[in-house]
Scaffold this active site. Structure first.
Site, mmCIF file in Angstrom:
data_model
loop_
_atom_site.group_PDB
_atom_site.id
_atom_site.type_symbol
_atom_site.label_atom_id
_atom_site.label_comp_id
_atom_site.label_asym_id
_atom_site.label_seq_id
_atom_site.Cartn_x
_atom_site.Cartn_y
_atom_site.Cartn_z
ATOM 1 N N GLY A 40 0.796 -1.235 0.000
ATOM 2 C CA GLY A 40 0.000 0.000 0.000
ATOM 3 C C GLY A 40 0.821 1.274 0.000
ATOM 4 N N ALA A 114 -10.373 -5.763 -7.138
ATOM 5 C CA ALA A 114 -11.575 -6.396 -6.572
ATOM 6 C C ALA A 114 -12.710 -5.390 -6.466
ATOM 7 C CB ALA A 114 -11.245 -6.959 -5.195
ATOM 8 N N ILE A 183 3.542 15.681 5.637
ATOM 9 C CA ILE A 183 4.311 15.402 4.414
ATOM 10 C C ILE A 183 5.179 16.605 4.062
ATOM 11 C CG2 ILE A 183 4.138 14.994 1.910
ATOM 12 C CD1 ILE A 183 1.718 13.247 2.441
ATOM 13 N N GLU A 202 2.096 27.642 4.127
ATOM 14 C CA GLU A 202 1.039 27.014 4.929
ATOM 15 C C GLU A 202 -0.105 28.020 5.121
ATOM 16 O OE1 GLU A 202 0.026 24.051 6.474
ATOM 17 O OE2 GLU A 202 -1.625 25.367 7.046
ATOM 18 N N ALA A 264 1.105 19.223 -0.875
ATOM 19 C CA ALA A 264 0.924 18.286 0.256
ATOM 20 C C ALA A 264 -0.154 18.859 1.170
ATOM 21 C CB ALA A 264 2.244 18.113 1.006
ATOM 22 N N ASP A 306 -7.158 4.216 5.851
ATOM 23 C CA ASP A 306 -7.405 5.519 5.218
ATOM 24 C C ASP A 306 -8.795 5.583 4.584
ATOM 25 O OD1 ASP A 306 -4.848 6.171 5.961
ATOM 26 O OD2 ASP A 306 -4.103 6.598 3.943
ATOM 27 N N ALA A 314 -0.622 4.683 9.273
ATOM 28 C CA ALA A 314 -0.487 3.234 9.110
ATOM 29 C C ALA A 314 -0.798 2.516 10.425
ATOM 30 C CB ALA A 314 0.925 2.901 8.644
ATOM 31 N N HIS A 436 20.376 5.735 33.103
ATOM 32 C CA HIS A 436 21.108 6.996 32.959
ATOM 33 C C HIS A 436 22.496 6.732 32.377
ATOM 34 C CE1 HIS A 436 22.541 11.030 33.855
ATOM 35 N NE2 HIS A 436 23.644 10.475 34.319
#
Ligand code: NAD
Length: 461
Positions: A40, A114, A183, A202, A264, A306, A314, A436
């Site tokens: 996938g 399918a 991403i 962004e 993205a 998804d 995932a 430690h």
């Protein structure tokens, strides 16, 4: 006579193959159809190839820091063709691994497309033709595709998705990344490290908008250090391509030039229309609606990963696969709290979080105490020259419950599992001995600081 199975799984990504294996472990006869390559998006176009490139980019950065560590190694430069070949070999290895695992579990694999024609009936189309099989239960795990924006559609050459960005033939001179999400941030690190001039645009007020503001503040500063420019609160309105070069227009009137534009802006659930129509599946736009048992509105049909648009992760798909598989084999299991599914961004530095962050707690009106510890105060982090970042632990003031942990730092995607395991546990963090010096001691310090008892965080003024 049509071949019959207890469970038929559509899709060989993390959701699909995990569901198939769990059903087989429970004694069911199982088949799985995959129309493309096994593994996938995660294995072929996502998690694994991006981590292979990030692994090389990280190594390159470390090598550049060699003199700082007292090592002279001469000129260090990327060999993109070899980085690509290494990435491809890793992917191919795991492709074979997943197929082998399915075969070892006696799962019948159909290399075919399918389509569910009716409950219990599946039509398979492969290079050898068409055939029909039957199954008592069907698990749909058909994944997702990158979101394509009509005003700047993918052309596969100059305006690209993450799929092409993972396999560019050459290192581009410049790249504008539309979207400062997961991403965007990961690919920005890959390309910036190999010498591309990267700008992230962004639309929302900060990069990684789902994380708290302090996270974006550190990331913006660290990105700047490695040459990534970030432009938050800027919306891309158009991209024009001429002679293989792109001009990116922003709502503010500014324009950016770039050799490549990586779009993205999210992923969109995918399930073929024929299956949706034949079954009368209840949809929410592209997403298949399911209940907490991963059942669709049609008895005997489950959907996960998804395709149900819950986490687009995932490991979210793995969790849903186990629930669907249990139920398809006669169980009665429900998905737990989605907030407890950890999130991990493999950028430089990394970001990881689990539970509720400060933003979410404020939205919910929960009064919290925030514990904090810095990597620069941690011996191992300093010794390894990876001392950027911070961990914050959020305690509910009303009942002392730890509600969430957010981390920014070099290896936090590994440490988030510890935070997840400790959330909700009755064991007091003071009773848990951390080795430690380890980087994970920062988690203990931040956790204790949320109770005002950290040994290495100075008392607050
Ligand atoms: P995302 O939702 O993480 O980020 C998309 C970003 O694009 C958002 O911040 C959004 O505000 C911005 N945006 C949207 N339209 C814009 C515009 N016109 N101009 C500027 N910015 C705009 O999506 P993604 O980064 O594409 O990732 C897709 C999915 O894949 C995500 O759900 C992500 O969790 C998953 N993924 C996970 C990992 C990981 O777990 N490490 C890695 C890669 C992808």
């Amino acid at each position: 006579m049509a071949e019959k199975f207890d469970v038929f799984v559509i899709g060989g990504g993390p959701g699909g193959y995990a569901a198939a294996i769990r059903c087989a472990q429970k004694g069911a006869s199982v088949a799985l159809a995959e129309k493309d390559v096994m593994g996938g998006t995660c294995l072929n176009r996502g998690c694994i190839p991006s981590k292979a490139l990030l692994g090389s980019a990280h190594f390159l950065t470390q090598a550049k820091h060699a003199p700082l560590m007292g090592i002279d190694i001469g000129e260090v430069k990327p060999n993109w063709a070899k980085m690509q070949a290494r990435k491809n070999a890793i992917v191919t290895g795991f492709n074979k691994g997943v197929t082998g695992l399915l075969q070892a579990n006696k799962i019948k694999i159909f290399e075919a497309n399918a389509v569910v024609t009716a409950p219990g009936k599946i039509k398979l189309t492969s290079k050898d033709g068409e055939n029909e099989v039957e199954a008592k239960n069907i698990i749909i795990a058909t994944g997702s595709v990158p979101v394509n924006i009509p005003v700047f559609p993918f052309d596969g050459e100059t305006i690209i998705s993450s799929t092409e960005a993972l396999s560019l033939a050459q290192i581009p001179e410049s790249m504008v990344i539309i979207g400062g999400g997961v991403i965007g941030c990961e690919m920005a690190c890959v390309y910036s490290c190999v010498g591309t001039k990267v700008t992230i645009v962004e639309a929302l007020p900060q990069i990684l908008p789902n994380e708290d503001q302090w996270v974006a503040k550190i990331m913006t500063k660290e990105f700047k250090k490695i040459g990534i420019e970030t432009m938050p609160a800027k919306k891309v309105t158009a991209v024009n391509v001429s002679s293989g070069k792109a001009t990116v227009a922003l709502e503010s009137g500014e324009e950016l030039q770039a050799e490549k534009v990586l779009v993205a802006v999210g992923r969109k659930a995918f399930c073929d229309n024929e299956t949706v129509d034949n079954l009368g599946l209840k949809m929410n736009r592209s997403v298949i609606e399911v209940n907490e048992k991963m059942e669709t509105n049609v008895p005997g049909i489950y959907a996960i990963g998804d395709a149900v648009g819950t986490t687009y992760l995932a490991h979210g798909a793995f969790s849903e696969a186990e629930i669907a598989a249990e139920n398809a084999c006669g169980g009665d299991e429900k998905m737990g709290d989605y907030d407890l599914i950890p999130k991990a961004v493999y950028s430089f530095p990394e970001v990881a979080s689990v539970g509720r962050n400060e933003k979410k707690c404020a939205e919910l009106g929960i009064e919290v105490e925030v514990g904090s510890a810095m990597f620069k105060s941690n011996g191992r982090s300093v010794a390894h020259n990876e001392s950027t970042g911070e961990i914050r632990v959020i305690r509910n003031k009303a009942n002392n419950e730890i509600l969430g942990v957010t981390m920014v730092g070099a290896t936090v995607t590994e440490m988030i599992a510890t935070a997840r395991a400790l959330i909700g546990s009755k064991e007091k963090i003071t009773d848990v001995c951390f080795a430690h010096p380890t980087v994970s001691e920062v988690l203990k310090e931040a956790w204790e600081d949320a109770f005002g008892i950290s040994l290495h965080v100075p008392p607050r003024k």
